[in-house]
Design a protein around this motif. Structure first.
Motif, PDB file in Angstrom:
ATOM      1  N   ASP A   1      57.277  15.297  16.566  1.00  0.00           N
ATOM      2  CA  ASP A   1      58.119  14.400  17.352  1.00  0.00           C
ATOM      3  C   ASP A   1      57.275  13.902  18.521  1.00  0.00           C
ATOM      4  O   ASP A   1      56.252  14.493  18.858  1.00  0.00           O
ATOM      5  N   GLY A   2      57.714  12.809  19.115  1.00  0.00           N
ATOM      6  CA  GLY A   2      57.038  12.299  20.300  1.00  0.00           C
ATOM      7  C   GLY A   2      55.615  11.830  20.028  1.00  0.00           C
ATOM      8  O   GLY A   2      54.758  11.885  20.916  1.00  0.00           O
TER       9      GLY A   2
ATOM     10  N   HIS B   1      53.186  18.198  14.529  1.00  0.00           N
ATOM     11  CA  HIS B   1      54.152  19.303  14.444  1.00  0.00           C
ATOM     12  C   HIS B   1      53.430  20.630  14.747  1.00  0.00           C
ATOM     13  O   HIS B   1      52.339  20.889  14.208  1.00  0.00           O
TER      14      HIS B   1
END
Ligand SMILES: CCCCCCCCCCCCCCCC(=O)SCCNC(=O)CCNC(=O)[C@H](O)C(C)(C)COP(=O)(O)OP(=O)(O)OC[C@H]1O[C@@H](n2cnc3c(N)ncnc32)[C@H](O)[C@@H]1OP(=O)(O)O
Length: 202
Positions: free
Chosen positions: A115-116, A120
């Motif tokens: 995410d972002g 991961h």
């Protein structure tokens, strides 16, 4: 060219042809990684997805008719290919290797996105377990990961060439402590310490 001063053949597959599948397997692996990146990033109309799903299922069925035992599969034994030629393993490329120090490079891609915009965390841990574990198992007795401690220092970017440095920290009897750093332009993004305990060859 990889500089290596230990026996390149791992203990666990004596006599195995480490180039099975030749260039064709290398192309299949590369195409498969490309497919995973494409699936991870896709937002297509349902009709397109349905059509592609059918094609992929057909291709998987074709390969399934050649499924073999884990002793004779190609994946994981192609030491000349990124990530040992295994589609699940992060495709790192070893650049130098002595009995106490190994360097490698890795570039994460869309399939590794958490995410972002960053990799991961579980993928980073997978990379460390693989790199430390491979280092622990070549030119030495077979060993398994007893623990793996990962420090996530910075977000790990996609599509950027990153450096891996792995070193034997210390050996205590059957126990081998190995450390690794993942860095970009000299900045450490994550580091790890693993304990590998030597076991009998099976
Ligand atoms: C067979 C090899 C396969 C390799 C294949 C080919 C490789 C080709 C390249 C592959 C590259 C990818 C490689 C990935 C590497 C994995 O990911 S391996 C999979 C993940 N790991 C596992 O599944 C391991 C599961 N656990 C075990 O099998 C056993 O617990 C272990 C780790 C072998 C240790 O069991 P054991 O041999 O009975 O050892 P034990 O007598 O309990 O303890 C020995 C010493 O270690 C210490 N110790 C044990 N566990 C711990 C712990 N968690 N924390 C602290 N100390 C500990 C003990 O305290 C003891 O210390 P001393 O008293 O001697 O000072």
């Amino acid at each position: 060219m990889v500089s290596i001063d230990i026996p390149p053949h791992p203990w666990w597959k004596p006599g195995l042809d480490l180039h099975r599948g030749g260039d064709s397997y290398a192309h299949l692996l590369s195409a498969t990684r490309g497919l995973l990146d494409a699936v991870a990033g896709v937002d297509a109309p349902e009709a397109v997805l349905a059509e592609v799903a059918g094609e992929v299922s057909r291709i998987a069925g074709r390969l399934n008719s050649y499924t073999t035992s884990d002793e004779s599969q190609i994946a994981g034994t192609r030491m000349d290919l990124p990530g040992r030629g295994h589609p699940l393993v992060v495709p790192y490329r070893t650049t130098s290797w002595t009995s106490v120090r190994m360097t490698a490079e890795v570039t994460f891609t869309r399939i590794h996105l958490g995410d972002g915009g960053a990799v991961h965390g579980g993928v980073t841990a997978l990379l460390f377990d693989e790199v430390l574990g491979r280092f622990a198992n070549h030119g030495r007795q077979p060993a398994r990961t007893a623990f793996l401690h990962v420090n996530y220092r910075r977000l790990v970017p996609l599509d950027v060439d990153l450096d891996i440095l792995t070193k034997v920290d210390r050996a205590e009897g059957r126990k081998l402590y190995i450390t690794a750093e993942l860095s970009h332009d000299g900045t450490v993004l994550a580091d790890a310490e693993g304990l590998f305990v030597a076991v009998s060859a099976q």
